[in-house]
Design an enzyme around this catalytic site. Structure first.
Site, PDB file in Angstrom:
ATOM      1  N   VAL A  11       7.167 -20.779 -27.881  1.00 33.67           N
ATOM      2  CA  VAL A  11       8.496 -20.194 -28.135  1.00 33.67           C
ATOM      3  C   VAL A  11       8.723 -18.995 -27.220  1.00 33.67           C
ATOM      4  CG1 VAL A  11       9.874 -18.968 -29.881  1.00 33.67           C
ATOM      5  CG2 VAL A  11       8.639 -21.044 -30.500  1.00 33.67           C
ATOM      6  N   ASN A 208      13.902 -27.592 -40.977  1.00 37.12           N
ATOM      7  CA  ASN A 208      12.753 -28.402 -40.569  1.00 37.12           C
ATOM      8  C   ASN A 208      12.299 -29.337 -41.687  1.00 37.12           C
ATOM      9  OD1 ASN A 208      12.586 -27.654 -37.956  1.00 37.12           O
ATOM     10  ND2 ASN A 208      10.656 -26.558 -38.104  1.00 37.12           N
ATOM     11  N   LEU A 250      15.995 -40.880 -37.378  1.00 34.85           N
ATOM     12  CA  LEU A 250      15.861 -42.046 -38.258  1.00 34.85           C
ATOM     13  C   LEU A 250      15.020 -43.096 -37.539  1.00 34.85           C
ATOM     14  CD1 LEU A 250      19.379 -42.541 -39.942  1.00 34.85           C
ATOM     15  CD2 LEU A 250      17.280 -41.668 -40.985  1.00 34.85           C
ATOM     16  N   CYS A 260       4.762 -28.037 -36.024  1.00 38.49           N
ATOM     17  CA  CYS A 260       5.834 -27.461 -36.855  1.00 38.49           C
ATOM     18  C   CYS A 260       6.055 -28.168 -38.185  1.00 38.49           C
ATOM     19  CB  CYS A 260       7.141 -27.429 -36.070  1.00 38.49           C
ATOM     20  SG  CYS A 260       7.094 -26.234 -34.755  1.00 38.49           S
ATOM     21  N   LYS A 263       3.281 -28.075 -40.915  1.00 37.40           N
ATOM     22  CA  LYS A 263       3.042 -26.685 -41.317  1.00 37.40           C
ATOM     23  C   LYS A 263       4.243 -26.117 -42.095  1.00 37.40           C
ATOM     24  CE  LYS A 263       3.762 -23.256 -38.162  1.00 37.40           C
ATOM     25  NZ  LYS A 263       4.177 -21.884 -38.256  1.00 37.40           N
ATOM     26  N   LYS A 320       4.094 -36.397 -29.639  1.00 38.52           N
ATOM     27  CA  LYS A 320       5.362 -37.064 -29.329  1.00 38.52           C
ATOM     28  C   LYS A 320       5.526 -37.100 -27.808  1.00 38.52           C
ATOM     29  CE  LYS A 320       8.411 -33.179 -29.163  1.00 38.52           C
ATOM     30  NZ  LYS A 320       9.665 -32.604 -29.554  1.00 38.52           N
TER      31      LYS A 320
HETATM   32  C1  UDX Z   1      10.531 -29.600 -34.547  1.00 40.34           C
HETATM   33  C2  UDX Z   1      12.046 -29.376 -34.740  1.00 40.34           C
HETATM   34  O1  UDX Z   1      12.757 -30.526 -34.257  1.00 40.34           O
HETATM   35  C3  UDX Z   1      12.491 -28.116 -34.028  1.00 40.34           C
HETATM   36  O2  UDX Z   1      13.863 -27.874 -34.277  1.00 40.34           O
HETATM   37  C4  UDX Z   1      11.651 -26.941 -34.526  1.00 40.34           C
HETATM   38  O3  UDX Z   1      11.987 -25.745 -33.857  1.00 40.34           O
HETATM   39  C5  UDX Z   1      10.169 -27.220 -34.337  1.00 40.34           C
HETATM   40  O4  UDX Z   1       9.833 -28.448 -34.999  1.00 40.34           O
HETATM   41  P1  UDX Z   1       8.960 -30.530 -32.604  1.00 40.34           P
HETATM   42  O5  UDX Z   1       7.826 -30.366 -33.566  1.00 40.34           O
HETATM   43  O6  UDX Z   1       8.827 -30.030 -31.218  1.00 40.34           O
HETATM   44  O7  UDX Z   1      10.298 -29.833 -33.162  1.00 40.34           O
HETATM   45  O8  UDX Z   1       9.254 -32.108 -32.503  1.00 40.34           O
HETATM   46  P2  UDX Z   1      10.330 -33.152 -33.005  1.00 40.34           P
HETATM   47  O9  UDX Z   1      11.023 -33.753 -31.849  1.00 40.34           O
HETATM   48  O10 UDX Z   1      11.174 -32.602 -34.070  1.00 40.34           O
HETATM   49  O11 UDX Z   1       9.351 -34.279 -33.616  1.00 40.34           O
HETATM   50  C6  UDX Z   1       8.439 -33.976 -34.676  1.00 40.34           C
HETATM   51  C7  UDX Z   1       7.666 -35.209 -35.082  1.00 40.34           C
HETATM   52  O12 UDX Z   1       8.501 -36.147 -35.750  1.00 40.34           O
HETATM   53  C8  UDX Z   1       7.009 -35.979 -33.935  1.00 40.34           C
HETATM   54  O13 UDX Z   1       5.694 -36.364 -34.328  1.00 40.34           O
HETATM   55  C9  UDX Z   1       7.893 -37.200 -33.766  1.00 40.34           C
HETATM   56  O14 UDX Z   1       7.188 -38.301 -33.263  1.00 40.34           O
HETATM   57  C10 UDX Z   1       8.326 -37.445 -35.206  1.00 40.34           C
HETATM   58  N1  UDX Z   1       9.606 -38.150 -35.319  1.00 40.34           N
HETATM   59  C11 UDX Z   1      10.765 -37.578 -34.872  1.00 40.34           C
HETATM   60  C12 UDX Z   1       9.654 -39.415 -35.922  1.00 40.34           C
HETATM   61  O15 UDX Z   1       8.619 -39.962 -36.351  1.00 40.34           O
HETATM   62  N2  UDX Z   1      10.856 -40.038 -36.052  1.00 40.34           N
HETATM   63  C13 UDX Z   1      12.022 -39.489 -35.626  1.00 40.34           C
HETATM   64  O16 UDX Z   1      13.075 -40.132 -35.788  1.00 40.34           O
HETATM   65  C14 UDX Z   1      11.973 -38.210 -35.006  1.00 40.34           C
END
Ligand code: UDX
Length: 429
Positions: A11, A208, A250, A260, A263, A320
């Site tokens: 961040v 979140n 979705l 994130c 946690k 991801k």
């Molecule tokens: C997240 C929030 O999106 C962000 O706004 C916040 O500041 C920090 O946490 P991040 O952890 O970087 O961001 O990743 P994000 O793109 O949100 O994905 C989180 C997890 O969800 C990943 O493991 C991803 O694979 C999973 N995911 C996401 C799914 O399984 N399905 C989805 O449709 C979207």
């Protein structure tokens, strides 16, 4: 404006670079002298698209610099952002010791009015504690305001999210810092929500947790799709066209991971408990997420039966796409579970191989994604990297001992995969 960011992690570093890019003068502070040296020498501690160029350009332009001295940062800025880690503790609550330590350091270094902004994700009411701490440890009677300004960036899209935010949240007890905070964010042309500090802090955990809930919801729907012969993608498309719901987040799969969502979800459950509310809904979100991995593993063992002495290829190690971050990665957990069952692994990730080497032992790291499947009994897709859509499917099918592909991220079209001769198993389809 003169800004400092304390904590040069994900961040802090991206925020500092983006603030500099829009014309502010930014000092990024970090207590890790090695990291500061690396950044001063033009190195990057993390991979994030567009970040290296942004940092380099702004350092050259004289708008961004790095230091290990909090005093230097505090003295030479009007607005001080706190962006230090708030790691989880074993009971799910948040470790606020880094925040407290930084508050004391800021207090010790302050000689004139400062706005102290918390960007780290913290439990509601932390801002009040920060204000109390600064007051207690301040040597002279210097005026200051504490502001909550949560960060919503996604890893892999951090620069994009920061340069074009959906919204900026500013939480404060007093009107005095509002204008300056609006000036900090004016170049980003985003809607600004000015609210009280407790609400600002809650917005982050509530947002979140809601996104995590959305993912668990579609994963639960995916399970019903599997049981009924429906297709979760069609269901998600149909649901998502309702603008009250929206199609994003979705995507069914192996479940969410990263530093994130898991946690923040645990923290929000704990915060609610402390405030006297049992947030059982969020406990179910966690449970669905954990079962998603079990269901996927069962799919693999139902097909391959005994995993001992089986060779499995795994595509994707990061939690991801577009990141090298392997923290709480479902892909890594999957690898470890497969190893525990006795399978040997050949793995590949476009960016996360180096970081994965620190966690995974006794696996073969393969540089070419098309070579991962060689001699394997099955191939698994564990991370939604768009690159994997460009796989040489003919080569992959021929190099597998059996043409079995488990797609934990629904990257391919089932009908097309069958046409290519694969026994193809995905999630909710
Ligand atoms: C997240 C929030 O999106 C962000 O706004 C916040 O500041 C920090 O946490 P991040 O952890 O970087 O961001 O990743 P994000 O793109 O949100 O994905 C989180 C997890 O969800 C990943 O493991 C991803 O694979 C999973 N995911 C996401 C799914 O399984 N399905 C989805 O449709 C979207």
């Amino acid at each position: 404006m003169k800004l400092s960011i304390i904590g040069t992690g994900y961040v802090g570093l991206v925020t500092g670079a983006c603030f500099a890019e829009v014309g502010h003068h930014v000092i990024c502070v970090d207590s890790n002298a090695e990291k500061v040296k690396l950044l001063q020498a033009g190195g990057m501690p993390i991979y994030e698209p567009g970040l290296a160029e942004l940092v380099q350009n702004n350092v050259t332009a004289g708008r961004l610099r790095f230091t290990a001295s909090t005093e230097d940062g505090v003295e030479n800025s009007d607005v001080i952002f706190i962006a230090v880690p708030t790691p989880p503790q074993s009971d799910g609550s948040v470790d606020l010791s880094f925040i407290e330590a930084v508050a004391r350091e800021i207090a010790a270094a302050m000689t004139s009015y400062k706005i102290v902004v918390d960007k780290s994700t913290v439990p509601v009411r932390t801002g009040d504690k920060v204000a109390e701490t600064i007051k207690r440890y301040c040597k002279s009677k210097v005026e200051f305001d504490v502001v909550s300004n949560p960060e919503f960036l996604r890893e892999g899209f951090a620069v994009e999210d920061l340069m074009k935010p959906d919204r900026v949240v500013i939480g404060t007890r007093s009107p005095r810092p509002v204008q300056m905070m609006q000036d900090v964010y004016a170049p980003f042309h985003a809607p600004i929500i000015v609210t009280d500090i407790n609400s600002a802090e809650l917005i982050k955990h509530a947002a979140n947790s809601f996104l995590a809930l959305k993912i668990s919801y579609i994963n639960a729907v995916a399970n019903i799709c599997e049981a009924s012969g429906a297709n979760v993608e069609e269901v998600a498309n149909g649901m998502g066209m309702d603008i009250r719901i929206g199609r994003r987040f979705l995507n069914a799969g192996l479940g969410f991971g990263g530093s994130c969502f898991p946690k923040d979800l645990s923290a929000f459950i704990k915060i609610s408990e402390t405030l006297g509310y049992d947030f059982a809904l969020l406990k179910e979100v966690q449970r669905i997420n954990a079962t998603q991995m079990e269901r996927f593993l069962k799919k693999i063992t139902d097909t391959l039966w005994v995993l001992k002495d089986k060779k499995i290829g795994v595509l994707g190690l990061a939690f991801k796409q577009n990141t090298d971050d392997c923290r709480q990665s479902p892909a890594i957990e999957l690898c470890q579970r497969l190893q525990k069952e006795g399978a040997s692994l050949r793995v590949h990730d476009p960016k996360a191989m180096e970081k994965a080497k620190e966690i995974l032992q006794n696996v073969t790291f393969v540089e070419d994604m098309n070579a991962v499947a060689e001699g394997c009994d099955a191939l698994v897709i564990a991370t939604e990297w768009p690159e994997f859509k460009q796989l040489d499917l003919e080569r992959v099918r021929k190099s597998l001992t059996h043409p079995i592909l488990f797609d934990g991220r629904n990257l391919f079209d089932p009908a097309e995969m069958e046409r290519h001769g694969f026994i193809y198993k995905s999630v909710g389809r």
